[in-house]
Design a protein around this motif. Sequence first.
Motif, short mmCIF file in Angstrom:
data_model
loop_
_atom_site.label_atom_id
_atom_site.label_comp_id
_atom_site.label_asym_id
_atom_site.label_seq_id
_atom_site.Cartn_x
_atom_site.Cartn_y
_atom_site.Cartn_z
N GLY A 67 50.42 -48.68 -0.15
CA GLY A 67 49.59 -48.94 -2.02
C GLY A 67 48.71 -50.57 -1.20
O GLY A 67 49.43 -51.31 -0.86
N ARG A 68 48.34 -50.48 -2.57
CA ARG A 68 47.76 -52.22 -2.70
C ARG A 68 47.30 -52.01 -4.52
O ARG A 68 46.50 -51.53 -4.60
N LEU A 69 47.14 -53.71 -4.83
CA LEU A 69 46.52 -54.21 -5.95
C LEU A 69 45.58 -54.20 -5.89
O LEU A 69 44.85 -54.61 -5.09
N ILE A 70 44.77 -53.00 -7.03
CA ILE A 70 43.12 -53.19 -7.10
C ILE A 70 42.79 -54.80 -7.54
O ILE A 70 43.15 -54.69 -9.26
N GLU A 71 42.10 -55.57 -7.33
CA GLU A 71 41.57 -56.69 -8.47
C GLU A 71 40.63 -56.25 -9.30
O GLU A 71 39.49 -55.69 -9.34
N GLY A 72 40.56 -57.45 -10.17
CA GLY A 72 39.97 -57.34 -11.19
C GLY A 72 40.29 -57.10 -12.48
O GLY A 72 39.26 -57.80 -13.13
N GLY A 73 41.08 -56.78 -12.30
CA GLY A 73 42.30 -56.35 -14.44
C GLY A 73 42.17 -56.78 -14.65
O GLY A 73 42.90 -58.01 -14.15
N ARG A 74 42.10 -57.03 -15.85
CA ARG A 74 42.51 -58.44 -16.55
C ARG A 74 44.02 -58.46 -17.42
O ARG A 74 44.71 -59.17 -17.49
N SER A 75 44.19 -56.64 -17.86
CA SER A 75 45.62 -56.98 -18.34
C SER A 75 46.71 -55.95 -17.68
O SER A 75 47.42 -56.92 -16.73
N ASN A 76 46.65 -54.71 -17.99
CA ASN A 76 47.44 -54.06 -16.52
C ASN A 76 47.42 -53.63 -15.15
O ASN A 76 46.28 -54.19 -14.73
N LEU A 77 48.53 -53.42 -14.76
CA LEU A 77 48.09 -53.75 -13.20
C LEU A 77 47.60 -52.26 -12.54
O LEU A 77 48.46 -50.96 -13.30
N THR A 78 46.87 -52.15 -11.60
CA THR A 78 46.54 -51.31 -11.57
C THR A 78 46.52 -50.93 -9.55
O THR A 78 46.21 -52.32 -8.97
N TYR A 79 46.83 -49.42 -9.15
CA TYR A 79 46.83 -49.59 -7.57
C TYR A 79 46.74 -48.58 -6.94
O TYR A 79 46.55 -47.26 -8.05
N ALA A 80 45.78 -49.09 -6.44
CA ALA A 80 45.92 -47.55 -5.18
C ALA A 80 46.26 -46.99 -3.89
O ALA A 80 46.87 -48.21 -3.41
N VAL A 81 47.04 -45.67 -4.04
CA VAL A 81 48.11 -45.43 -3.50
C VAL A 81 47.43 -44.19 -2.35
O VAL A 81 46.97 -43.26 -3.17
N SER A 82 47.49 -44.20 -1.48
CA SER A 82 47.03 -42.83 -0.52
C SER A 82 48.59 -42.35 0.60
O SER A 82 49.56 -42.88 1.04
N ASP A 83 48.08 -41.29 0.89
CA ASP A 83 49.21 -40.72 1.45
C ASP A 83 48.15 -40.06 2.81
O ASP A 83 49.21 -39.50 4.35
N GLY A 84 47.31 -41.08 3.56
CA GLY A 84 46.21 -41.11 4.19
C GLY A 84 45.25 -39.85 4.39
O GLY A 84 44.51 -40.31 5.35
#
Length: 350
Positions: free
Chosen positions: A32-49
């Motif tokens: 997982g990684r934190l997606i930049e750009g959000g102003r408030s709530n946290l948004t993560y991209a998650v992958s199983d490959g």
Amino acid sequence: MSPDHPPGLDLDRLRGLLDRERPGLVQGALTGRLIEGGRSNLTYAVSDGTARWVVRRPPLGHVLATAHDMKREHRVISALHPTDVPVPRPVLLCEDEEVLGAPFYVMEFVDGTPYRTADQLAPLGPERTRGIVLDLVDTLVDLHAVDPAAVGLAGFGRPEGFLDRQLRRWGKQLDASRNRELAGIDELHAALGRELPRSPAPAVVHGDYRLDNVLIGPAGAPAGPAGGTDRIRAILDWEMSTLGDPLTDLGLLVMYSTPLGTAASPVSTTAEAPGHPAPSELVARYAERSGRDVSAVSWYTAFAWFKLAVILEGIHYRYTLGQTVGRGFDRIGDLVPVFIEHGLTTLQEG
């Protein structure tokens, strides 16, 4: 934590939950990684490959039930996903705070680009930029055409007295951030109150509808409603959504489509991009396609200028208290009078 284990995202617990609630969905170890750009709530991209998903949760250590309501976001995208409104497919809502420390939801990952500035749009050229912005209007019309009751959103908000409540709410926000004289801000607030328009029939309102809150598909995707090769693949950031006056979305879109007239502004609009349609064209297109009376659009646009002035003043106030981190905050305070002046001018000329 490592980049594959960003703060606020326990991948082992997330995997356990998904295996229990959606068996067979995840095929490998999660990263997982934190997606930049959000102003408030946290948004993560998650992958199983192989597959990818997005996780949305409230900010770390700051949970306000109304401002960061995960259940509300999940509810609206779940309701809209079967409609013509492009939203990510919802996967799961988790209200058990034992998993990630706060409620969260999982949705599909949608490929696309959020265009935040005129400089980012410029390489696309005038024709593609024009098509993208017109599609933004057409998609807003589609959103406002959804029958809330038909998709299970009849109780999603309180449309009665919506504008009056909004004006009072942002007036209180202004009072909470007062630490200097701001010429014209009280005049603008009072004038908006005196000229409160009569709202049309309520609709699902996004609350922060602008170009950088949608994902645009790459060239070669099926043509969008405006006939271009780019299309809106998903509308994001539904945390402000409710049932209310749909013209508040239009007013905000018009505001973000108006040049600020300031150099190197820390708050960007896309209006200066070559090919960007004029605000008047966006309003006319919305009116034609929605059938709504937009004669009071100047009020809604002035309200958007006021709302953003209040938000910026709050950021400036926190900057003076040493509570901001990052660059550009030292210039926010100088921008507030620009927004106030735009609001006053818009209301007077309307």
